[in-house]
Design a protein around this motif. Structure first.
Motif, short mmCIF file in Angstrom:
data_model
loop_
_atom_site.label_atom_id
_atom_site.label_comp_id
_atom_site.label_asym_id
_atom_site.label_seq_id
_atom_site.Cartn_x
_atom_site.Cartn_y
_atom_site.Cartn_z
N ARG A 252 9.71 -9.58 0.38
CA ARG A 252 9.60 -8.34 -0.24
C ARG A 252 10.24 -8.58 -1.60
O ARG A 252 9.82 -7.83 -2.66
N GLY A 253 11.59 -9.10 -1.82
CA GLY A 253 11.99 -9.25 -3.24
C GLY A 253 11.28 -10.10 -4.01
O GLY A 253 11.19 -9.58 -5.31
N VAL A 254 10.34 -10.97 -3.68
CA VAL A 254 9.43 -11.65 -4.53
C VAL A 254 8.41 -10.72 -4.87
O VAL A 254 8.17 -10.91 -6.17
N ALA A 255 7.92 -9.96 -4.20
CA ALA A 255 6.95 -9.09 -4.48
C ALA A 255 7.24 -8.13 -5.42
O ALA A 255 6.63 -7.83 -6.76
N HIS A 256 8.71 -7.54 -5.36
CA HIS A 256 9.17 -6.67 -6.24
C HIS A 256 9.66 -7.27 -7.62
O HIS A 256 8.97 -6.73 -8.85
N ASP A 257 9.93 -8.53 -7.51
CA ASP A 257 10.24 -9.23 -8.73
C ASP A 257 9.02 -9.46 -9.65
O ASP A 257 9.20 -9.57 -10.78
N LEU A 258 7.93 -9.79 -8.76
CA LEU A 258 6.64 -10.19 -9.77
C LEU A 258 6.00 -8.95 -9.95
O LEU A 258 4.76 -9.06 -10.50
N GLY A 259 6.48 -7.82 -9.75
CA GLY A 259 5.86 -6.49 -10.04
C GLY A 259 4.73 -6.04 -9.20
O GLY A 259 3.37 -5.31 -9.81
N LEU A 260 4.58 -6.63 -8.09
CA LEU A 260 3.46 -6.35 -7.03
C LEU A 260 3.91 -5.43 -6.03
O LEU A 260 2.95 -5.08 -5.12
N ASP A 261 4.85 -4.60 -6.20
CA ASP A 261 5.09 -3.79 -5.20
C ASP A 261 4.14 -2.56 -4.81
O ASP A 261 3.75 -2.27 -3.58
N ASP A 262 3.10 -2.26 -6.15
CA ASP A 262 2.19 -1.49 -5.63
C ASP A 262 0.76 -1.98 -5.13
O ASP A 262 -0.28 -1.16 -4.57
N VAL A 263 0.79 -3.29 -4.94
CA VAL A 263 -0.29 -3.85 -4.47
C VAL A 263 -0.41 -4.75 -3.36
O VAL A 263 -1.19 -5.29 -2.73
N VAL A 264 0.92 -4.84 -2.69
CA VAL A 264 1.33 -5.56 -1.54
C VAL A 264 1.63 -4.75 -0.66
O VAL A 264 2.73 -4.08 -0.53
N GLU A 265 1.17 -4.97 0.81
CA GLU A 265 1.65 -4.16 1.75
C GLU A 265 2.00 -5.15 2.89
O GLU A 265 1.10 -6.17 3.36
N PHE A 266 3.17 -5.12 3.57
CA PHE A 266 3.60 -5.63 4.73
C PHE A 266 3.43 -4.98 5.72
O PHE A 266 4.07 -3.76 6.18
N ARG A 267 2.66 -5.57 6.78
CA ARG A 267 2.25 -4.55 8.07
C ARG A 267 2.89 -5.23 9.46
O ARG A 267 2.84 -4.41 10.28
N GLY A 268 3.56 -6.32 9.19
CA GLY A 268 4.30 -6.49 10.46
C GLY A 268 3.43 -7.01 11.55
O GLY A 268 2.51 -7.54 11.10
N TYR A 269 3.82 -7.17 12.63
CA TYR A 269 3.06 -7.50 13.84
C TYR A 269 1.96 -6.55 14.32
O TYR A 269 2.21 -5.28 14.31
N VAL A 270 0.84 -7.18 14.06
CA VAL A 270 -0.44 -5.98 14.64
C VAL A 270 -0.96 -6.53 15.89
O VAL A 270 -1.28 -7.81 16.29
N ASP A 271 -1.35 -5.73 16.75
CA ASP A 271 -2.01 -6.10 18.01
C ASP A 271 -3.25 -6.71 17.91
O ASP A 271 -3.99 -6.19 16.91
N ASN A 272 -3.66 -7.57 18.60
CA ASN A 272 -4.94 -8.14 18.31
C ASN A 272 -6.08 -7.30 18.37
O ASN A 272 -6.99 -7.51 17.70
N GLU A 273 -5.95 -6.20 19.18
CA GLU A 273 -7.10 -5.26 19.12
C GLU A 273 -7.34 -4.82 17.82
O GLU A 273 -8.55 -4.03 17.50
N GLN A 274 -6.47 -4.53 16.86
CA GLN A 274 -6.70 -3.95 15.70
C GLN A 274 -7.01 -5.09 14.72
O GLN A 274 -7.36 -4.51 13.74
N MET A 275 -7.24 -6.16 14.94
CA MET A 275 -7.51 -7.27 13.87
C MET A 275 -8.68 -7.16 13.39
O MET A 275 -9.35 -7.24 12.49
N PRO A 276 -9.81 -6.74 14.21
CA PRO A 276 -11.19 -6.81 13.81
C PRO A 276 -11.31 -5.65 12.70
O PRO A 276 -12.04 -6.19 11.67
N GLN A 277 -10.65 -4.53 12.86
CA GLN A 277 -10.88 -3.61 11.71
C GLN A 277 -10.07 -4.11 10.52
O GLN A 277 -10.40 -3.83 9.34
N ILE A 278 -9.15 -4.86 10.42
CA ILE A 278 -8.40 -5.31 9.34
C ILE A 278 -9.09 -6.35 8.78
O ILE A 278 -9.32 -6.24 7.20
#
Length: 385
Positions: A252-278
């Motif tokens: 998250r710090g790297v994303a902030h330092d590189l000015g990417l806060d507005d384009v990077v999303e950290f989603r954490g752990y995602v259930d397998n059933e949600q992966m096709p939609q992603i």
């Protein structure tokens, strides 16, 4: 298939029993293919301290106890477990009557326990091996050197997930005749809906980076590549990072330092059933793995998932990745974030958002649960031929 010979008197043959040992790491994605293994009753040992919930797994589940569960919680308990070595308690009773015990890797404690009990309980020992680096003794600690030697002496069959893992086993001293290359599988059909792209409504490309948030998975190199692309005027790219791990704060710090806060999303752990939609929203998957002293990418199941979803793959030429993706992925040199930026610009980002790539049908089928289950059934049958 796989049944024992009928005993005297003509009574019905007993189905052979397979017991899976994975320590505290039993998980549905790895073990689901065993639901389709034909001719065998399959059980898995599940400690109370298991890392994942496997209650939905349609296999026999045997509650198990481990030394680690008896230790106090927190960091002290982890260090104490490491000092004495984890192991199952009462394992001989749980393995009694097994025809096949199927463990994993040369130097895991549960593989060593299975090797020690093999002669007493008279079962065949099978080992799945993902490891692509031959450590022999020089790169192992004293305890796991002993594990390796006893496991090598006792194992009947090695199922290497890649040809690279097979070659590593040969250098570990395993006769080639006892090794079969048997890739893992995924639920291919689960990702079929993602083959019809649903790109983000904002019209931008979505790049996926999936894996534990650790240095060796290379998420930071994707962030650097995207920052370089933005410096060149590309403002039509978003990044979604899926995973959890100790490097999250730094990433998250790297994303902030590189000015990417507005384009990077950290989603954490995602259930397998949600992966096709992603996957349906993605323009490509990037797996930017970096080799470190004791690890390189051993397979990368997300590569098979992306191929099943017809999502273009861009990956580092690390470990077994080139073997896994073959001609169905675009490779760049591991650690070369500037080269990654060029590959993205000339490849997936040069097409319309959500453009699909249809992989080789034979490669995709090879990574299916059905194909993996057939390989497992045939491997077990061969032990009793």
């Amino acid at each position: 298939m796989g049944d024992s010979a009928a005993p005297a008197g003509g009574s019905a043959a007993r189905r052979r029993r397979v017991v899976l040992l994975r320590g505290n790491a039993a998980n549905i994605p790895e073990l689901q293919a065993w639901e389709g293994v034909d001719g065998y009753d399959v059980d898995v040992l599940v400690p109370g301290s298991n890392d994942r919930d496997v209650s939905a797994l349609a296999l026999g589940q045997i509650p198990a106890r481990t030394v680690g569960e008896r230790m106090p919680g927190g960091r002290f308990g982890q260090l104490a477990t490491r000092a004495v070595g984890d192991r199952y308690l009462g394992l001989a009773e749980q393995l009694s009557g097994a025809d096949v015990v199927h463990a994993a890797e040369l130097s895991f404690w549960f593989s060593w326990q299975a090797a020690k009990l093999k002669r007493q309980l008279d079962y065949r020992l099978v080992l799945t091996v993902w490891e692509t680096l031959p450590f022999v003794d020089a790169y192992r600690n004293v305890r796991t050197r002993r594990y390796r030697r006893e496991v090598l002496a006792a194992t009947d069959l090695y199922l290497a997930t890649t040809a690279r893992a097979r070659d590593a086993l040969v250098l570990e001293g395993v006769p080639a005749a006892r090794i079969e290359v048997a890739p893992p599988g995924i639920a291919i059909d689960r990702f079929a809906t993602a083959r019809v792209a649903q790109p983000p409504a904002d019209g931008r490309h979505l790049i996926l980076s999936i894996g534990r948030l650790v240095w060796e998975k290379g998420h930071q190199d994707l962030l650097r590549a995207v920052a370089l692309l933005r410096s060149r005027g590309r403002d039509d790219v978003r990044v979604m990072i899926l995973g959890v791990g100790p490097e999250e704060k730094r990433l998250r710090g790297v994303a902030h330092d590189l000015g990417l806060d507005d384009v990077v999303e950290f989603r954490g752990y995602v259930d397998n059933e949600q992966m096709p939609q992603i996957y349906a929203q993605a323009s490509c998957l990037v797996l930017a793995s970096i080799a470190i002293r004791y690890w390189e990418e051993q397979f990368g199941l997300v590569l098979a998932e992306a191929m099943a979803a017809h999502v273009p793959v861009v990956a580092a030429a690390s470990g077994a990745i080139p073997e896994v993706v073959g001609d169905d992925g675009t490779l760049f040199s591991s650690g070369d974030w500037a080269g990654l930026a060029d590959v993205l610009a000339d490849g997936p980002l040069a097409a319309a958002p959500g453009t699909r790539h249809v992989p080789d049908a034979r490669r995709l089928e090879r990574y299916s649960h059905a194909a993996q289950a057939a390989r497992l059934s045939a491997a077990y049958d061969g032990l009793f031929a």
